[in-house]
Design a protein around this motif. Structure first.
Motif, mmCIF file in Angstrom:
data_model
loop_
_atom_site.group_PDB
_atom_site.id
_atom_site.type_symbol
_atom_site.label_atom_id
_atom_site.label_comp_id
_atom_site.label_asym_id
_atom_site.label_seq_id
_atom_site.Cartn_x
_atom_site.Cartn_y
_atom_site.Cartn_z
ATOM 1 N N LYS A 1 0.654 -1.228 0.249
ATOM 2 C CA LYS A 1 0.135 -0.011 -0.072
ATOM 3 C C LYS A 1 0.852 1.342 -0.004
ATOM 4 O O LYS A 1 1.856 1.420 0.755
ATOM 5 N N ILE A 2 0.751 2.168 -0.937
ATOM 6 C CA ILE A 2 1.504 3.390 -0.787
ATOM 7 C C ILE A 2 0.959 4.280 0.109
ATOM 8 O O ILE A 2 0.005 4.953 -0.324
ATOM 9 N N GLU A 3 1.525 4.434 1.130
ATOM 10 C CA GLU A 3 1.265 5.270 2.347
ATOM 11 C C GLU A 3 2.354 6.123 2.723
ATOM 12 O O GLU A 3 3.403 5.768 2.959
ATOM 13 N N PRO A 4 1.792 7.485 2.735
ATOM 14 C CA PRO A 4 3.191 8.544 3.038
ATOM 15 C C PRO A 4 3.650 8.007 4.322
ATOM 16 O O PRO A 4 2.971 7.753 5.425
ATOM 17 N N LEU A 5 4.803 8.422 4.561
ATOM 18 C CA LEU A 5 5.480 8.263 6.030
ATOM 19 C C LEU A 5 4.826 9.190 6.876
ATOM 20 O O LEU A 5 4.773 9.022 8.181
#
Lengths: 251, 559
Positions: free
Chosen positions: B412-416
């Motif tokens: 899943k592309i989740e921001p830091l």
């Protein structure tokens, strides 16, 4: 025994065959976009998504006429790799020949896209901690600031100051979504029977604002605001492969 | 006994009587002409206190053809009566119309309003032309799935009443997609007395469906010239139509028909360059104008020929109200000479004639120069590039993707920035650092100012010795009293003289307390320390307790 091993080998070959390198590209080259898409999707489900994989899936989705899914894939590929050439070309193609709209990026967003949101946050955190420690440590040790401490302070403060527009740009870049349905009405009010002011089409990228009553406030590429049903949008951040709108979600 | 029951019944009877509501209504005028505006007043009297009624507008369901709007309520605080006001417009057909009963929901109770009857008669002498009225303009024909029906609500005014605005346009139409262009697209009529609101209606399924459109117009009555004598009111309107929708017929449908329905025309094609070189891309702009579902039309695909390579470059989107759609094609000449751009035919279905028609974009003469061979890759050609420049930069088209095998990706592309551990660890580190800074600062401050702690300790010791002295005084233990007082005086004076308490004598105390009585001090010190030398007892000191306590207080105040 040898027959058993042969069967086992064939089974293994059958399971892993679609995931072998080059199968998807070959299918894409010969125009079999469904096969290419299935191969790449299986690869993404097994190993996770990468920028190259998302860009490739975006191309296949576009070729199959799924504008919304393609745009989601390309935008997410750019989140992982801001200068991915396949995704950049895909978005440019979609804006030109495909007629999709995408908000023009502000200078801070272009600045943020140079490194990516995570790297800006890491740099910002390093700058913040460096500045803080460079100021506090000499005070705690009751010693004057040394040469190296001053260098660290200037470097960290500069890094922190430079990261602020990047962080802001990354924040505004994250507040975007792609229209997933065809002919979505942009309404004056966040209600089911709200007056439709305008329309937006599948694949258009919109800036999103607050959510209310199952609707999201959006600003289109030409700067017009309105409310759109949240289910008709998919945020660019926070996902892997595009969600399947045809399947009912599990309760 | 009978008298007792009669008295009891007389007391109980009022409590058994239920609160009664009395509802009356009045329509002005009592008999309306067709399309005549009327006013309905519903008066409710109750034994209980009424308040504001809720959601009256949603409860009431006017009969077909009648427009009715809840326009407000008259009530006073703590009053037992309420008046509900409605404004409406009578149906166009004569007859008796029954407004079904509805509930008026007050905070304290729900009051059932009975059915209300409205009589519409043509004999009232009402002249429609004298009043502002709304008309629905919609073609009277069979509609087709996917077509764009341009409709209008024309709100005509008169010399007595002027329409100044409209709001709340709502459509209930199953099987139709309804869109308006917003309030900015409400256009004034030519006579300046009324307004017209346009909308688009798109059928999305075949069959017979009911179209119900309602809204409110703002009407100004009185003298139009003098603004002092005008008064504004809102007047609802409601239209119901049964619409028949069919699919576009398959008979005679051309193979290249792309869903276009309407009366369309082609404008002359616009070419970016009539004198290109071989291989030089030029842009051909084709614009369709007219009434129809322009935004739903799929751009026609043009096959290449021996003379031309063709690709759809882009399309321009216009607002629906502009009534035009533009497709831009990139054409690349393969051969030199006098060429003509291809004739482009476009099939459209005319809903009025119920026939397919062909719209044709004429060809344009082009003079192509150069001798180059005709193999040109469209996707690598930049139309804006200078002639002869290498076409290295890709400006359009998809790149061929390459995917590295076995590369691990993310699920899943989740921001830091969305990571909870990141913010928690940073916050914890920040709080720890700030706490450590605080502690070290406090400790450092005390280390730099040791007198603060010394005086604080001296104050504590002085108070303890004073308490001990009081205790000894209570026991009449003169020696203990004198010891406690001297210890208190020494503890209090030591920080002021920067000396050890045990080393101080009565003359040292006098340096810290110049106003002290030396005789008394000497007596107390003798009583405390002189016992071992055979001094007299300290009863005198106890007698001077007030002075000694004052000394201790003065010392404590100096600390």
């Amino acid at each position: 025994m040898s027959r058993f091993l042969t069967l086992l080998g064939l089974c293994f070959w059958g399971v892993t065959a679609p995931l072998r390198a080059g199968v998807g590209e070959a299918a894409y080259e010969r125009g079999d976009y469904v096969e290419a898409l299935q191969t790449w999707r299986a690869q993404a489900e097994q190993n996770g998504v990468t920028a190259e994989l998302l860009a490739a899936i975006g191309n296949a989705e576009w070729k199959l006429g799924h504008k919304g899914r393609a745009m989601i894939c390309w935008e997410r590929a750019l989140l992982l790799s801001p200068r991915n050439p396949v995704a950049l070309a895909g978005i440019k193609h979609a804006q030109g020949a495909g007629g999709t709209d995408r908000p023009t990026q502000t200078w801070s967003e272009n600045y943020a896209a140079f490194l990516g949101a995570d790297l800006w946050l890491i740099l910002g955190a390093l700058g913040f901690w460096g500045t803080l420690l460079a100021v506090l440590v000499p005070k705690l040790r009751r010693q004057p600031m040394g040469d190296w401490t001053q260098r660290i302070l200037i470097t960290s403060a500069t890094l922190f100051a430079l990261s602020i527009p990047g962080l802001y740009g990354a924040y505004t870049l994250a507040s975007r979504a792609v229209v997933r349905r065809t002919d979505v009405a942009v309404k004056l009010t966040p209600t089911v029977l709200g007056e439709a002011l305008n329309g937006t089409a599948e694949g258009d990228v919109l800036r999103t604002g607050r959510k209310f009553n199952g609707h999201t406030f959006i600003t289109s590429a030409d700067g017009k605001g309105g409310w759109v049903k949240s289910t008709e949008l998919e945020p660019i951040w926070g996902g892997g492969l595009p969600i399947n709108l045809d399947q009912m979600q599990a309760p | 006994m009978r008298a007792f029951f009669a008295i009891l019944a007389a007391f109980v009877a009022p409590s058994l009587v239920q609160a009664e509501n009395h509802v009356t209504w009045e329509i002005t005028p009592p008999v309306c002409g067709p399309g005549q505006p009327f006013r309905l007043q519903v008066r409710i009297e109750s034994d209980d206190v009424l308040g504001p009624a809720n959601q009256v507008g949603k409860e009431i369901k006017p009969p077909r053809g009648m427009a009715l709007r809840f326009s407000g309520q008259l009530f006073r605080a703590n009053a037992t009566e309420a008046t509900l006001n409605f404004s409406g417009v009578a149906p166009e057909d004569e007859g008796t119309y029954v407004l079904p009963g509805f509930n008026a929901r007050f905070p304290s109770q729900v009051v059932a309003v009975p059915a209300i009857t409205l009589i519409v008669s043509g004999k009232t002498g009402y002249r429609k032309e004298g009043r502002a009225r709304a008309e629905l303009v919609l073609p009277d024909r069979t509609f087709y799935v996917g077509e764009k029906i341009a409709g209008r609500v024309v709100m005509r005014g008169s010399e007595q009443e002027t329409v100044t605005g409209t709001f709340g346009l709502e459509c209930e139409a199953e099987g139709f997609n309804f869109q308006t262009e917003g309030s900015a697209f409400t256009q004034p009529l030519q006579d300046g007395l009324g307004l017209a609101k346009t909308f688009d209606l798109t059928p999305i399924r075949a069959g017979q469906g009911e179209f119900n459109l309602s809204g409110i117009m703002l009407v100004n009555t009185g003298d139009r010239i003098s603004s002092l004598s005008t008064s504004g009111r809102d007047r609802p309107f409601n239209f119901r139509r049964k619409l028949t929708v069919e699919h576009v017929p398959e008979t005679g449908r051309p193979a290249d028909w792309g869903g276009s329905i309407g009366k369309l025309d082609a404008t002359p094609p616009d070419l970016s360059n009539r004198f290109p070189e071989v291989g030089e891309p030029i842009k051909l702009k084709l614009t369709l104008v007219g009434e129809g579902n322009l935004e739903r039309i799929v751009a026609p695909e043009l096959p290449g020929s021996d003379s031309w390579d063709i690709a759809l470059a882009s399309e321009l989107r216009q607002r629906r109200s502009e009534g035009r759609r533009t497709f831009i094609y990139t054409l690349v000449p393969r051969l030199p000479g006098d060429l003509k751009t291809p004739v482009i035919r476009f099939a459209t279905f005319n809903p009025d004639s119920k026939k397919f028609e062909s719209v044709e974009f004429i060809s344009v003469a082009v003079k192509v120069s150069g001798n180059a061979p005709a193999k040109v890759e469209l996707v690598t050609m930049d139309p804006s590039a200078k002639i002869g420049a290498p076409a290295a930069k890709m400006i359009t088209g998809l790149l061929t993707p390459t995917v590295a095998a076995g590369t691990k990706g993310v699920a899943k592309i989740e921001p830091l920035a969305a990571s909870q551990p990141f913010w928690l660890s940073n916050s914890a580190a920040l709080v720890t650092l700030l706490l450590a800074t605080l502690v070290i600062s406090v400790v450092g401050y005390f280390a730099a100012h040791p007198e603060i702690l010394i005086r604080r300790r001296a104050r504590g010791a002085l108070r303890r010795h004073r308490a001990a002295a009081l205790e000894a005084q209570r026991r009449q233990d003169y020696a203990a009293y004198a010891r406690a007082i001297t210890q208190g005086l020494r503890a209090g004076a030591a920080p002021l003289l920067q000396a050890e308490p045990l080393a101080l004598t009565q003359s040292d105390i006098l340096r810290a307390l110049p106003s002290a009585n030396l005789t008394l001090l000497t007596a107390v010190f003798l009583a405390a320390d002189g016992a071992k030398y055979g001094a007299k007892d300290g009863a005198q000191a106890i007698a001077e307790d007030a002075q000694l306590q004052a000394m201790l207080n003065t010392l404590e105040a100096q600390l």
